[in-house]
Design an enzyme around this catalytic site. Sequence first.
Site, PDB file in Angstrom:
ATOM      1  CE  LYS A 252      45.924  36.188 -34.324  1.00  0.00           C
ATOM      2  NZ  LYS A 252      45.289  34.954 -34.733  1.00  0.00           N
TER       3      LYS A 252
ATOM      4  N   GLY B 173      51.405  22.444 -32.247  1.00  0.00           N
ATOM      5  CA  GLY B 173      52.368  21.439 -32.683  1.00  0.00           C
ATOM      6  C   GLY B 173      52.318  20.187 -31.822  1.00  0.00           C
TER       7      GLY B 173
ATOM      8  N   GLY C  64      54.593  24.366 -29.876  1.00  0.00           N
ATOM      9  CA  GLY C  64      53.711  24.984 -28.885  1.00  0.00           C
ATOM     10  C   GLY C  64      52.439  24.154 -28.802  1.00  0.00           C
TER      11      GLY C  64
HETATM   12  N1  GLU Z   1      44.308  32.218 -32.111  1.00  0.00           N
HETATM   13  C1  GLU Z   1      43.554  31.210 -32.796  1.00  0.00           C
HETATM   14  C2  GLU Z   1      43.596  31.434 -34.289  1.00  0.00           C
HETATM   15  O1  GLU Z   1      44.470  32.083 -34.799  1.00  0.00           O
HETATM   16  C3  GLU Z   1      42.148  31.070 -32.253  1.00  0.00           C
HETATM   17  C4  GLU Z   1      41.324  32.271 -32.324  1.00  0.00           C
HETATM   18  C5  GLU Z   1      39.997  32.133 -31.580  1.00  0.00           C
HETATM   19  O2  GLU Z   1      39.703  31.078 -31.078  1.00  0.00           O
HETATM   20  O3  GLU Z   1      39.312  33.140 -31.551  1.00  0.00           O
HETATM   21  O4  GLU Z   1      42.809  30.915 -35.023  1.00  0.00           O
END
Ligand code: GLU
Length: 416
Positions: free
Chosen positions: A105, A222, A219
Amino acid sequence: MKSYNSFEVAQQQVVEAARLLNLDTPTCDLLMWPQREFKFTMPVKMENGRVHVFHGYRVQYNTARGPAKGGIRFHPDETFDTIRALAGWMTWKTAVVDLPLGGGKGGVVCDPRTLSERELEAVSRAYVRAVAHYIGVDKDVPAPDVYTNPQTMAWMMDEFETIKGVHQPGVLTDKPRQIGGTEGRRDATARGGVITVREACKAFGIDPQSGSYAIQGFGNAGQRAALLHHELLGGGKLIAVCDSRGGILNENGLNPKELVTHKLKTGSVVGFPGAKEIPRDSVLELDVQVLYPAALENAINEHNASKIKARVVCELANGPTTPEADLILHHNGIHVIPDILASAGGVTVSYFEMVQDQYSYFWDEATVHRRLDEKITKAYHTVREAMEDKRVHPRLAAMVVGVARVAEACKLRGWV
Ligand code: GLU
């Protein structure tokens, strides 16, 4: 009100899963911490001619099962620990749906609502300049998250390819379709969530067509859930929604399509014709069949958990329920479909996008939907089996499934 350190919560979840799995101490010690993390500054020249120094993070939590995978958030309250927690959750999430990926992340401390388009582009490109040598299809593949979107990914991919002098669209996912994005990615998180709700309704003998639902946070996830709940389950009445500006309620039902149009036009759900305004947080406490928390962490906590009346809580947000609240909801017989399962549709279709980019051969939308459905349905039932097998609440069961798979990969590699 108690403040939560999401990373401490996330670590505690690992400890509990490890105990149920009888993992040895080194394995648990390894899984409690990110494998690798980056913190950097990004000086960006703003519209007013001054330089603003932004702070950025990228955490690669675990890569035993594959390259790190997870979004990049642009948020004013971002902290290193939040990103660590979210990177950990991505690790268990990709494992729960059995994707050949690890977890990661990233984030930038900023308020995108106060930035111009040009400033957003500059921040996005600066982010990639800071991490270009540490990301890539075989290392770490970012995607959008809170306040980032396909346009952000397009700028980032362009910056990466310019620095590296290669064509490598799979370095980021949820790109616009014209430059390597896939069909079906934009609504994938919500679609995956609604599929888990469908399976939960079948398992508990609930008829979703006659029930109502509410959504906290409006967002991307949602908004899509508002539309897809009705579409995929063949009915159900959306009665309440909130976003950062406030909440709205209409017991007779809100039209999901018109509401999304209103949000896109005005920037908020507030002021939607025919609905009455209610306090934002009360959307969580309404008497509905299904509740979708789709905003940020810790929305359901020890203060409001006992007031929740939904039969099923489908966590489209990451980390919306605190550990105390989890126990209260479980005790009250509410079925919580945990984030690492309920919101796994997004990363699943991201993985499909990586595969298609690798081959430069793209699937049609129906194929994406069918393959997503298969993955999520299977994961839902694997977690249900773990619930029964270990006699634990759904989040712990999902953690057990995810942690076991990652631990096994670490063991096979000889790390522990
Ligand atoms: N941000 C999204 C999640 O928390 C997608 C992450 C991604 O596709 O790598 O799952």
